[in-house]
Design a protein around this motif. Structure first.
Motif, PDB file in Angstrom:
ATOM      1  N   ASP A  96       0.807  -1.226   0.000  1.00  0.00           N
ATOM      2  CA  ASP A  96       0.000   0.000   0.000  1.00  0.00           C
ATOM      3  C   ASP A  96       0.837   1.272   0.000  1.00  0.00           C
ATOM      4  OD1 ASP A  96      -2.409  -1.405  -0.042  1.00  0.00           O
ATOM      5  OD2 ASP A  96      -2.512  -1.527   2.138  1.00  0.00           O
ATOM      6  N   LEU A  97       2.032   1.200  -0.576  1.00  0.00           N
ATOM      7  CA  LEU A  97       2.877   2.381  -0.723  1.00  0.00           C
ATOM      8  C   LEU A  97       2.709   2.952  -2.127  1.00  0.00           C
ATOM      9  CD1 LEU A  97       6.201   1.089   0.911  1.00  0.00           C
ATOM     10  CD2 LEU A  97       4.454   2.534   1.969  1.00  0.00           C
ATOM     11  N   THR A  98       2.804   4.265  -2.241  1.00  0.00           N
ATOM     12  CA  THR A  98       2.767   4.911  -3.550  1.00  0.00           C
ATOM     13  C   THR A  98       4.208   5.064  -4.013  1.00  0.00           C
ATOM     14  OG1 THR A  98       0.757   6.110  -2.923  1.00  0.00           O
ATOM     15  CG2 THR A  98       1.979   6.925  -4.836  1.00  0.00           C
ATOM     16  N   LEU A  99       4.660   4.176  -4.875  1.00  0.00           N
ATOM     17  CA  LEU A  99       6.074   4.112  -5.228  1.00  0.00           C
ATOM     18  C   LEU A  99       6.557   5.363  -5.957  1.00  0.00           C
ATOM     19  CD1 LEU A  99       6.342   0.359  -6.237  1.00  0.00           C
ATOM     20  CD2 LEU A  99       7.091   1.433  -4.114  1.00  0.00           C
ATOM     21  N   SER A 100       5.646   6.097  -6.555  1.00  0.00           N
ATOM     22  CA  SER A 100       6.042   7.344  -7.227  1.00  0.00           C
ATOM     23  C   SER A 100       6.485   8.414  -6.242  1.00  0.00           C
ATOM     24  CB  SER A 100       4.897   7.862  -8.097  1.00  0.00           C
ATOM     25  OG  SER A 100       3.734   8.117  -7.307  1.00  0.00           O
ATOM     26  N   ASP A 101       6.284   8.171  -4.945  1.00  0.00           N
ATOM     27  CA  ASP A 101       6.749   9.125  -3.923  1.00  0.00           C
ATOM     28  C   ASP A 101       8.267   9.123  -3.805  1.00  0.00           C
ATOM     29  OD1 ASP A 101       4.146   9.782  -3.377  1.00  0.00           O
ATOM     30  OD2 ASP A 101       3.990   8.575  -1.540  1.00  0.00           O
ATOM     31  N   LEU A 108      14.381   0.399 -13.670  1.00  0.00           N
ATOM     32  CA  LEU A 108      13.738  -0.685 -12.931  1.00  0.00           C
ATOM     33  C   LEU A 108      12.282  -0.856 -13.341  1.00  0.00           C
ATOM     34  CD1 LEU A 108      15.083  -0.003  -9.322  1.00  0.00           C
ATOM     35  CD2 LEU A 108      15.919  -1.694 -10.954  1.00  0.00           C
ATOM     36  N   ASN A 109      11.643   0.254 -13.724  1.00  0.00           N
ATOM     37  CA  ASN A 109      10.233   0.234 -14.134  1.00  0.00           C
ATOM     38  C   ASN A 109       9.386  -0.509 -13.097  1.00  0.00           C
ATOM     39  OD1 ASN A 109       7.995   0.735 -15.784  1.00  0.00           O
ATOM     40  ND2 ASN A 109       8.262  -1.186 -16.909  1.00  0.00           N
ATOM     41  N   TRP A 110       9.553  -0.131 -11.820  1.00  0.00           N
ATOM     42  CA  TRP A 110       8.960  -0.909 -10.735  1.00  0.00           C
ATOM     43  C   TRP A 110       7.541  -0.455 -10.417  1.00  0.00           C
ATOM     44  CZ3 TRP A 110      11.394  -5.148  -9.181  1.00  0.00           C
ATOM     45  CH2 TRP A 110      10.817  -5.869  -8.111  1.00  0.00           C
ATOM     46  N   ASP A 112       5.268  -3.028  -8.728  1.00  0.00           N
ATOM     47  CA  ASP A 112       4.679  -4.160  -8.021  1.00  0.00           C
ATOM     48  C   ASP A 112       3.938  -3.711  -6.765  1.00  0.00           C
ATOM     49  OD1 ASP A 112       5.040  -7.358  -8.175  1.00  0.00           O
ATOM     50  OD2 ASP A 112       4.854  -6.706  -6.097  1.00  0.00           O
ATOM     51  N   SER A 113       2.790  -4.331  -6.514  1.00  0.00           N
ATOM     52  CA  SER A 113       1.944  -3.939  -5.388  1.00  0.00           C
ATOM     53  C   SER A 113       2.314  -4.631  -4.081  1.00  0.00           C
ATOM     54  CB  SER A 113       0.476  -4.246  -5.707  1.00  0.00           C
ATOM     55  OG  SER A 113       0.300  -5.648  -5.906  1.00  0.00           O
ATOM     56  N   HIS A 114       3.140  -5.687  -4.149  1.00  0.00           N
ATOM     57  CA  HIS A 114       3.475  -6.449  -2.944  1.00  0.00           C
ATOM     58  C   HIS A 114       4.946  -6.338  -2.534  1.00  0.00           C
ATOM     59  CE1 HIS A 114      -0.442  -8.139  -3.680  1.00  0.00           C
ATOM     60  NE2 HIS A 114      -0.352  -8.939  -2.628  1.00  0.00           N
ATOM     61  N   PHE A 115       5.823  -6.077  -3.472  1.00  0.00           N
ATOM     62  CA  PHE A 115       7.253  -6.036  -3.190  1.00  0.00           C
ATOM     63  C   PHE A 115       7.817  -4.659  -3.535  1.00  0.00           C
ATOM     64  CE2 PHE A 115       6.192 -10.412  -4.152  1.00  0.00           C
ATOM     65  CZ  PHE A 115       6.855 -11.136  -3.165  1.00  0.00           C
ATOM     66  N   ILE A 116       8.759  -4.216  -2.716  1.00  0.00           N
ATOM     67  CA  ILE A 116       9.507  -3.010  -3.052  1.00  0.00           C
ATOM     68  C   ILE A 116      10.953  -3.408  -3.350  1.00  0.00           C
ATOM     69  CG2 ILE A 116       8.052  -1.537  -1.591  1.00  0.00           C
ATOM     70  CD1 ILE A 116      10.757  -1.376   0.199  1.00  0.00           C
ATOM     71  N   PRO A 117      11.610  -2.760  -4.301  1.00  0.00           N
ATOM     72  CA  PRO A 117      13.035  -3.030  -4.528  1.00  0.00           C
ATOM     73  C   PRO A 117      13.848  -2.217  -3.522  1.00  0.00           C
ATOM     74  CG  PRO A 117      12.291  -1.352  -6.034  1.00  0.00           C
ATOM     75  CD  PRO A 117      11.091  -1.725  -5.205  1.00  0.00           C
ATOM     76  N   PHE A 118      14.975  -2.765  -3.055  1.00  0.00           N
ATOM     77  CA  PHE A 118      15.813  -1.937  -2.183  1.00  0.00           C
ATOM     78  C   PHE A 118      17.258  -1.837  -2.674  1.00  0.00           C
ATOM     79  CE2 PHE A 118      15.938  -6.120  -0.131  1.00  0.00           C
ATOM     80  CZ  PHE A 118      17.279  -6.297   0.188  1.00  0.00           C
ATOM     81  N   ASP A 119      17.712  -2.788  -3.492  1.00  0.00           N
ATOM     82  CA  ASP A 119      18.990  -2.619  -4.176  1.00  0.00           C
ATOM     83  C   ASP A 119      19.018  -3.573  -5.371  1.00  0.00           C
ATOM     84  OD1 ASP A 119      19.801  -5.163  -3.243  1.00  0.00           O
ATOM     85  OD2 ASP A 119      20.948  -4.337  -1.584  1.00  0.00           O
ATOM     86  N   TYR A 120      20.029  -3.429  -6.210  1.00  0.00           N
ATOM     87  CA  TYR A 120      20.126  -4.312  -7.370  1.00  0.00           C
ATOM     88  C   TYR A 120      21.585  -4.473  -7.766  1.00  0.00           C
ATOM     89  CZ  TYR A 120      21.007  -0.391 -10.577  1.00  0.00           C
ATOM     90  OH  TYR A 120      21.561   0.684 -11.219  1.00  0.00           O
ATOM     91  N   GLY A 121      21.854  -5.482  -8.594  1.00  0.00           N
ATOM     92  CA  GLY A 121      23.216  -5.718  -9.041  1.00  0.00           C
ATOM     93  C   GLY A 121      23.228  -6.677 -10.205  1.00  0.00           C
ATOM     94  N   TYR A 122      24.430  -7.007 -10.650  1.00  0.00           N
ATOM     95  CA  TYR A 122      24.617  -7.888 -11.794  1.00  0.00           C
ATOM     96  C   TYR A 122      25.538  -9.028 -11.387  1.00  0.00           C
ATOM     97  CZ  TYR A 122      23.046  -3.597 -14.028  1.00  0.00           C
ATOM     98  OH  TYR A 122      22.338  -2.466 -14.347  1.00  0.00           O
ATOM     99  N   PHE A 123      25.164 -10.250 -11.731  1.00  0.00           N
ATOM    100  CA  PHE A 123      26.025 -11.382 -11.426  1.00  0.00           C
ATOM    101  C   PHE A 123      27.270 -11.333 -12.306  1.00  0.00           C
ATOM    102  CE2 PHE A 123      21.797 -13.013 -10.163  1.00  0.00           C
ATOM    103  CZ  PHE A 123      22.069 -13.152  -8.814  1.00  0.00           C
ATOM    104  N   ALA A 124      28.401 -11.624 -11.700  1.00  0.00           N
ATOM    105  CA  ALA A 124      29.681 -11.629 -12.417  1.00  0.00           C
ATOM    106  C   ALA A 124      30.624 -12.575 -11.691  1.00  0.00           C
ATOM    107  CB  ALA A 124      30.281 -10.225 -12.464  1.00  0.00           C
TER     108      ALA A 124
END
Length: 322
Positions: A96-101, A108-110, A112-124
């Motif tokens: 129930d968060l407004t991600l545009s805030d 990321l084009n995120w 989702d209504s249930h999950f929030i992203p908090f970080d990201y990376g690339y496997f290497a």
């Protein structure tokens, strides 16, 4: 009597607890957990307690087994490829968060209504440039080499799952043969990331599966640029780490506040140099050590991976057991 009731109410309010399930490296002294706990407790007038599993896949397995008996209020450390499973199991609820805030990275084009992203990376694959003078420039070259390799089990580890995804994206119907060639010079397959990386640092392999951000740790903490990340011609699979409110949370409002806190500028600024991943906010200034972390992305959508995961694991298990 009124004074006693007021005291009891005050004690009750002060005793509010938030239980966060996450993975073990998140809660170590060098991970982000302790600092995030201190920062959030200063805001919430509550106590944050962490319960950790070895890795994101192990975390999901634990939540699956616990079901409605879980003590988790918030789940931190699943990734985008595990979201379909978690949603299907019914272990999360809408945030129930407004991600545009928040100024999340457009890439990321995120939504989702249930999950929030908090970080990201690339496997290497990480290597020690003092030992490996001519690093592999493609997944094909690495697999066809005789370089010793350590990676993680895709059944228990999100990096291991990321490699499985990577192999399928590059080799498709020929993945089994590629796994067999890789097995010929694989030192070991560990349960989680920490064990694998520790063995690599002890000199037990030429390469270890990790992230393109891993060299930043060595540069900023150990002041060495000896450890480098491969850049493969075929591209790299990516990982978005996510957090969610447990469907069985006893403190849903407090849990929602923690999710919002994870997207705050102060929390996002902390993550790169403690969790050694990239922030999801676009307004975080990063040290120069992170400049080379971005990679070209290949792979399938989370739903596509979810639909094929069991078959891919069977392919991997059969190939490496020969």
């Amino acid at each position: 009597m009124a004074a006693v009731l007021l005291l009891l109410i005050t004690v009750h309010v002060q005793a509010r607890e938030l239980t966060i399930y996450t993975y073990s490296s998140f809660t170590t002294s060098w991970g982000p957990g302790p600092a995030l706990k201190e920062m959030f407790e200063a805001q919430c007038d509550c106590e944050v307690n962490f319960t950790s599993s070895d890795d994101g896949v192990s975390l999901l397995n634990r939540l699956r087994l616990e079901g409605d008996t879980t003590r988790a209020d918030v789940i931190v450390g699943l990734d985008d490829l595990l979201m379909p499973q978690a949603r299907r199991l019914g272990i999360v609820q809408a945030h129930d968060l407004t991600l545009s805030d928040w100024p999340l990275r457009e890439s990321l084009n995120w939504q989702d209504s249930h999950f929030i992203p908090f970080d990201y990376g690339y496997f290497a694959f990480i290597y020690d440039s003092r030992k490996v003078s001519q690093p592999a420039t493609s997944l094909q070259a690495l697999i066809d080499s005789d370089a010793s390799i350590i990676y993680q089990d895709p059944r228990t580890s999100t990096p291991g799952q990321g490699l499985m995804h990577w192999m399928q994206a590059v080799y498709t119907d020929d993945a089994a043969q590629a796994w067999q060639r890789l097995a010929e010079h694989t030192v070991t397959v560990t349960k989680g990331w920490s064990e694998a990386y520790g063995m690599f640092l002890q000199g037990e392999a030429d390469y270890v599966l990790s992230y393109s951000t891993s060299p930043a740790y060595h540069q900023l903490v150990e002041e060495t640029d000896a450890y480098q990340a491969t850049r493969f011609a075929e591209g790299h699979t990516a990982q978005i780490e996510v957090a969610a409110l447990s469907a069985y949370s006893r403190e849903p409002e407090l849990g929602q506040a923690f999710l919002a806190f994870l997207l705050s500028k102060e929390a996002q600024a902390l993550l790169p140099q403690t969790n050694w991943m990239l922030p999801v906010r676009s307004d975080i200034d990063l040290p120069a050590a992170f400049t080379d972390a971005e990679r070209e992305v290949i792979g399938y959508s989370p739903d596509e991976v979810d639909a094929q995961r069991r078959e891919w694991i069977t392919i991997w298990r059969n190939a490496v057991s020969r």
